[in-house]
Motif scaffolding. Structure first.
Motif, PDB file in Angstrom:
ATOM      1  N   HIS A  39       0.869  -1.183   0.000  1.00  0.00           N
ATOM      2  CA  HIS A  39       0.000   0.000   0.000  1.00  0.00           C
ATOM      3  C   HIS A  39       0.902   1.229   0.000  1.00  0.00           C
ATOM      4  CE1 HIS A  39      -3.919  -1.856   1.256  1.00  0.00           C
ATOM      5  NE2 HIS A  39      -3.122  -2.738   1.833  1.00  0.00           N
ATOM      6  N   ILE A  40       0.842   2.022  -1.041  1.00  0.00           N
ATOM      7  CA  ILE A  40       1.631   3.258  -1.027  1.00  0.00           C
ATOM      8  C   ILE A  40       1.206   4.145   0.145  1.00  0.00           C
ATOM      9  CG2 ILE A  40       1.995   5.437  -2.253  1.00  0.00           C
ATOM     10  CD1 ILE A  40       2.142   3.888  -4.833  1.00  0.00           C
ATOM     11  N   ARG A  41      -0.071   4.137   0.473  1.00  0.00           N
ATOM     12  CA  ARG A  41      -0.544   5.001   1.559  1.00  0.00           C
ATOM     13  C   ARG A  41      -0.064   4.529   2.932  1.00  0.00           C
ATOM     14  NH1 ARG A  41      -5.306   5.183  -1.951  1.00  0.00           N
ATOM     15  NH2 ARG A  41      -5.337   7.233  -2.942  1.00  0.00           N
ATOM     16  N   LYS A  42       0.515   3.341   3.016  1.00  0.00           N
ATOM     17  CA  LYS A  42       1.097   2.850   4.267  1.00  0.00           C
ATOM     18  C   LYS A  42       2.621   2.812   4.181  1.00  0.00           C
ATOM     19  CE  LYS A  42      -2.875  -0.037   5.514  1.00  0.00           C
ATOM     20  NZ  LYS A  42      -3.332  -1.415   5.855  1.00  0.00           N
ATOM     21  N   GLY A  72      -5.073   5.864  -9.338  1.00  0.00           N
ATOM     22  CA  GLY A  72      -4.893   7.284  -9.612  1.00  0.00           C
ATOM     23  C   GLY A  72      -3.697   7.919  -8.953  1.00  0.00           C
ATOM     24  N   ILE A  73      -2.915   7.153  -8.192  1.00  0.00           N
ATOM     25  CA  ILE A  73      -1.689   7.722  -7.622  1.00  0.00           C
ATOM     26  C   ILE A  73      -0.708   7.963  -8.771  1.00  0.00           C
ATOM     27  CG2 ILE A  73       0.309   7.274  -6.131  1.00  0.00           C
ATOM     28  CD1 ILE A  73      -1.538   5.680  -4.299  1.00  0.00           C
ATOM     29  N   ASP A  77       4.518  10.683  -7.777  1.00  0.00           N
ATOM     30  CA  ASP A  77       4.519  10.421  -6.338  1.00  0.00           C
ATOM     31  C   ASP A  77       5.385   9.211  -5.995  1.00  0.00           C
ATOM     32  OD1 ASP A  77       2.759  12.519  -6.275  1.00  0.00           O
ATOM     33  OD2 ASP A  77       1.119  11.409  -5.324  1.00  0.00           O
ATOM     34  N   ILE A  78       5.282   8.178  -6.820  1.00  0.00           N
ATOM     35  CA  ILE A  78       6.090   6.974  -6.588  1.00  0.00           C
ATOM     36  C   ILE A  78       7.572   7.301  -6.759  1.00  0.00           C
ATOM     37  CG2 ILE A  78       6.521   4.602  -7.319  1.00  0.00           C
ATOM     38  CD1 ILE A  78       3.645   4.516  -8.361  1.00  0.00           C
ATOM     39  N   VAL A  79       7.892   8.028  -7.809  1.00  0.00           N
ATOM     40  CA  VAL A  79       9.284   8.400  -8.069  1.00  0.00           C
ATOM     41  C   VAL A  79       9.845   9.228  -6.913  1.00  0.00           C
ATOM     42  CG1 VAL A  79      10.789   9.767  -9.577  1.00  0.00           C
ATOM     43  CG2 VAL A  79       9.077   8.218 -10.568  1.00  0.00           C
TER      44      VAL A  79
END
Length: 268
Positions: A39-42, A72-73, A77-79
């Motif tokens: 989970h990116i949000r975690k 939709g992230i 943001d990941i980079v």
């Protein structure tokens, strides 16, 4: 020296004993672990674990099960999160048609975004593929045609064609405790066939404990059991499998400081 290239140390299964299980891993020869984001949000929780332990690194990404809720992230943001010094991989992302916990179009969309992040950062994409060989093959071929990116097929349990496609496209293949199961003859035949310089080992802990621990909670120390079966399958020594899979890990996970850990392993 062995490396557990894929585990989930943030899962509640390990609450209260992470320091102990990391010491048990070291005692078993597992000097490095990569705890994988689902989970990116975690991500903050995963990053904190990697910061707390010198020999633990992490990834950033969204598991296909969560592709619908984290849709939709943006790739930016990941980079940005991947710039942290302890982040050494992107993912895990991919396609899971066995559980189908997220819409398939969301899974594919998420996979392509993570591929873009791997391409931009140069960090390896950790690919989850289950019961989706045809679609995974098509996406990998299409995306690799747009520009190369490093990646591995983690916890491999798919068919021979996907394994060979991955090798053709420059990917690595990682084997988990599934390789040790009695009914995994076909998987062991695939493992025997693949080139030595593309193999990794992992636990996917807390899941998929190898024989003879099957059915119990998995942990990074058990990487050694999977490595032993991989060595037997390929007709080489356990020392050779440890050397080769560790060399492969550092070649793929370029952000991990190779020389520092090889020096420590030699000293021990």
């Amino acid at each position: 020296m062995l490396v557990d290239s894929h585990c989930h140390l943030d899962f509640p299964d390990f609450d209260g004993e992470r320091a102990d299980l990391i010491e048990r891993a070291r005692a078993a020869g597992v000097e490095l672990m990569v705890t994988i984001c689902t989970h990116i949000r975690k991500f903050d929780q995963i990053r904190a674990i990697a910061e707390d332990y010198e020999n633990v690194y992490c990834s950033v990404g969204t598991h296909p099960h969560n592709a619908g809720t984290e849709r939709g992230i943006p790739v930016e943001d990941i980079v940005a999160l991947a710039a942290h010094p302890k982040v050494v991989a992107i993912g895990e992302a991919g396609l899971d048609y066995f559980y189908d916990k997220a819409p398939r179009d969301a899974q594919a969309e998420g996979l392509r975004i993570h591929i873009d992040a791997a391409r931009q950062t140069g960090l390896p994409l950790v690919i989850h593929a289950r019961d989706a060989d045809d679609d995974m093959t098509a996406i990998l071929r299409e995306e690799m045609g747009k520009g190369a990116f490093p990646a591995l097929l983690h916890c491999f349990s798919s068919g021979r064609d996907l394994a060979l496609t991955g090798i053709e496209l420059g990917l690595y293949v990682s084997f988990s405790g599934i390789l040790t199961f009695k009914r995994s003859e076909e998987l062991r035949e695939i493992a025997k066939e693949l080139p030595a310089d593309r193999l990794l080992v992992e636990t996917d802990a807390p899941y998929l404990a190898p024989q003879p621990k099957r059915g119990k909670r998995n942990e990074p120390a058990y990487t050694a059991m999977t490595a032993a079966v991989l060595a037997e399958t390929r007709g080489v020594s356990e020392e050779e499998i440890a050397r080769q899979t560790t060399e492969n890990f550092f070649r793929l996970f370029k952000k991990v400081p190779r020389e520092a850990y090889l020096t420590k392993a030699a000293a021990s």
